[in-house]
Design a protein around this motif. Structure first.
Motif, mmCIF file in Angstrom:
data_model
loop_
_atom_site.group_PDB
_atom_site.id
_atom_site.type_symbol
_atom_site.label_atom_id
_atom_site.label_comp_id
_atom_site.label_asym_id
_atom_site.label_seq_id
_atom_site.Cartn_x
_atom_site.Cartn_y
_atom_site.Cartn_z
ATOM 1 N N SER A 106 58.507 51.948 3.903
ATOM 2 C CA SER A 106 59.252 51.046 4.230
ATOM 3 C C SER A 106 60.429 52.070 5.353
ATOM 4 O O SER A 106 60.503 51.286 6.455
ATOM 5 C CB SER A 106 60.829 50.860 3.317
ATOM 6 N N HIS B 279 58.539 54.349 7.530
ATOM 7 C CA HIS B 279 58.099 54.639 8.503
ATOM 8 C C HIS B 279 57.510 53.350 9.141
ATOM 9 O O HIS B 279 57.377 53.123 10.209
ATOM 10 C CB HIS B 279 56.351 54.659 8.525
ATOM 11 N N SER B 280 57.503 51.741 8.460
ATOM 12 C CA SER B 280 57.698 51.456 9.340
ATOM 13 C C SER B 280 58.899 49.992 9.675
ATOM 14 O O SER B 280 59.036 49.998 11.003
ATOM 15 C CB SER B 280 57.687 49.928 8.029
ATOM 16 N N LYS B 281 60.046 51.095 9.282
ATOM 17 C CA LYS B 281 61.111 50.982 10.357
ATOM 18 C C LYS B 281 61.255 52.381 11.094
ATOM 19 O O LYS B 281 61.464 51.803 12.711
ATOM 20 C CB LYS B 281 62.651 51.486 9.626
ATOM 21 N N PHE B 282 60.639 53.404 10.949
ATOM 22 C CA PHE B 282 61.025 54.213 11.781
ATOM 23 C C PHE B 282 59.665 53.839 13.081
ATOM 24 O O PHE B 282 60.497 53.829 14.018
ATOM 25 C CB PHE B 282 60.625 55.919 11.170
ATOM 26 N N PHE B 283 59.004 53.450 12.856
ATOM 27 C CA PHE B 283 57.935 53.456 13.865
ATOM 28 C C PHE B 283 57.586 51.647 14.321
ATOM 29 O O PHE B 283 56.491 51.543 15.166
ATOM 30 C CB PHE B 283 56.447 53.974 13.329
ATOM 31 N N ASN B 284 58.299 51.085 14.215
ATOM 32 C CA ASN B 284 58.491 49.767 13.809
ATOM 33 C C ASN B 284 56.809 48.786 13.876
ATOM 34 O O ASN B 284 55.869 48.680 15.096
ATOM 35 C CB ASN B 284 58.978 49.648 14.917
ATOM 36 N N VAL B 285 56.256 49.830 12.969
ATOM 37 C CA VAL B 285 55.002 48.839 12.399
ATOM 38 C C VAL B 285 55.538 47.760 11.255
ATOM 39 O O VAL B 285 55.732 48.993 10.425
ATOM 40 C CB VAL B 285 53.419 50.024 12.182
ATOM 41 N N GLN B 286 54.580 47.165 10.711
ATOM 42 C CA GLN B 286 54.103 46.155 9.152
ATOM 43 C C GLN B 286 53.866 46.814 8.401
ATOM 44 O O GLN B 286 52.731 47.471 8.719
ATOM 45 C CB GLN B 286 53.775 45.204 9.622
#
Length: 81
Positions: free
Chosen positions: A38, A40-47
């Motif tokens: 969660s 990393h997905s917010k930080f790097f904008n990856v699903q």
């Protein structure tokens, strides 16, 4: 002869440290996988489902590099000397 013993010790410690880091990264992903995903997905904008594939690729590549550049030379030096 002294240089090969020193080189063998260096490769041994490199292997131990890198296998420890690989184990730590694997355990972190097992125990805190959802929390890490969660963040990393917010930080790097990856699903999230893409991140899990990226994590597995990272662990596989790191393991391969540890085996090829640390563990195999250590084993070869131990066999030869």
């Amino acid at each position: 002869m002294h240089n090969t013993v020193l080189l063998s010790e260096i490769f041994g410690w490199m292997s131990l440290i890198n296998i420890g880091l690989l184990s730590l990264a694997t355990l972190a992903l097992i125990w805190m996988g959802e929390r890490i995903t969660s963040v990393h997905s917010k930080f790097f904008n990856v699903q999230a489902h893409q991140l899990k594939i990226m994590y597995m690729n990272y662990l596989a590549q790191y393991k391969l590099l540890v085996f090829v550049f640390n563990l195999v030379p250590y084993i070869v030096l131990k066999i030869v000397y």
